[in-house]
Design a protein around this motif. Structure first.
Motif, PDB file in Angstrom:
ATOM      1  N   CYS A   1     -15.234  39.730  28.825  1.00 14.76           N
ATOM      2  CA  CYS A   1     -16.668  39.989  28.714  1.00 14.76           C
ATOM      3  C   CYS A   1     -17.224  40.456  30.050  1.00 14.76           C
TER       4      CYS A   1
ATOM      5  N   ILE B   1     -10.271  35.461  26.852  1.00 19.43           N
ATOM      6  CA  ILE B   1     -11.330  36.122  26.082  1.00 19.43           C
ATOM      7  C   ILE B   1     -12.609  36.222  26.905  1.00 19.43           C
ATOM      8  N   ARG B   2     -12.976  35.139  27.579  1.00 14.16           N
ATOM      9  CA  ARG B   2     -14.199  35.176  28.392  1.00 14.16           C
ATOM     10  C   ARG B   2     -14.060  36.145  29.565  1.00 14.16           C
ATOM     11  N   SER B   3     -12.840  36.331  30.078  1.00 11.30           N
ATOM     12  CA  SER B   3     -12.644  37.269  31.185  1.00 11.30           C
ATOM     13  C   SER B   3     -12.829  38.718  30.737  1.00 11.30           C
TER      14      SER B   3
ATOM     15  N   MET C   1     -16.172  28.570  23.551  1.00 15.58           N
ATOM     16  CA  MET C   1     -15.934  29.973  23.826  1.00 15.58           C
ATOM     17  C   MET C   1     -17.204  30.830  23.788  1.00 15.58           C
ATOM     18  N   ALA C   2     -18.095  30.554  22.863  1.00 18.44           N
ATOM     19  CA  ALA C   2     -19.162  31.495  22.548  1.00 18.44           C
ATOM     20  C   ALA C   2     -20.421  31.302  23.383  1.00 18.44           C
ATOM     21  N   ASP C   3     -21.055  32.427  23.685  1.00 15.03           N
ATOM     22  CA  ASP C   3     -22.396  32.410  24.263  1.00 15.03           C
ATOM     23  C   ASP C   3     -23.433  32.450  23.150  1.00 15.03           C
TER      24      ASP C   3
ATOM     25  N   TYR D   1     -18.750  43.627  24.817  1.00 17.49           N
ATOM     26  CA  TYR D   1     -18.867  42.468  23.942  1.00 17.49           C
ATOM     27  C   TYR D   1     -17.479  42.129  23.438  1.00 17.49           C
TER      28      TYR D   1
ATOM     29  N   ILE E   1      -9.230  30.951  25.590  1.00 22.41           N
ATOM     30  CA  ILE E   1     -10.671  31.008  25.852  1.00 22.41           C
ATOM     31  C   ILE E   1     -10.930  31.686  27.194  1.00 22.41           C
ATOM     32  N   GLU E   2     -10.167  31.315  28.216  1.00 23.05           N
ATOM     33  CA  GLU E   2     -10.340  31.925  29.542  1.00 23.05           C
ATOM     34  C   GLU E   2     -10.084  33.430  29.501  1.00 23.05           C
TER      35      GLU E   2
END
Length: 143
Positions: free
Chosen positions: A15, A11-13, A34-36, A20, A8-9
């Motif tokens: 963005c 993947i978020r990094s 994970m998702a916004d 996207y 998750i960290e």
């Protein structure tokens, strides 16, 4: 679970303001963390396909569980997903009337490894396992 949180960290990094990241995930808890925004995709091969508008995870997940997307006025499941067992008349306690169960006492286990000087401790509180329950044990790797 550590590995999934690390993913998750990462993947978020990825963005940024200009990028996207699209993730297909089956685990609702991980998806929520994970998702916004979430869009749900569903349909029938060769017949139709629907993509819901992107909305906040809490709302999207609740609508998916309910089986109804208000923004599309579309019901795609006749009954909501139900994660409860038995007839639940009381939110605080599930009803398992007449089903057999196993009771267990408290127990403490300590295992010391001579190979790497590690210590494993397990403490179990007393409780019951009821017929029809689904129990999950999750270790460091999510297994």
């Amino acid at each position: 679970m550590k590995q999934r949180l690390a993913v998750i960290e990462v993947i978020r990094s990825l963005c940024t303001v200009d990028t996207y990241v699209i993730v297909v995930e089956h685990d609702i808890a991980i998806l929520d963390a994970m998702a916004d925004l979430i869009s749900c995709f569903f349909g029938a091969p060769g017949a139709y396909g629907i993509v819901t508008p992107s909305i906040a995870p809490q709302n999207s997940i609740n609508q998916f569980i309910e089986g109804f997307f208000p923004s599309l006025n579309m019901r795609f499941r006749s009954q909501p997903l139900n994660f409860r067992l038995g007839n639940d008349d009381n939110d605080d306690q599930l009803s398992f009337k007449g089903l057999p169960y196993l009771s267990y006492e408290s127990k403490a286990v300590v295992h010391e490894s001579k190979e790497d000087d590690s210590i494993f401790r397990l403490s179990i509180e007393p409780g019951t396992i009821r017929s029809g329950e689904i129990l999950g044990l999750v270790g460091e790797n999510g297994t």
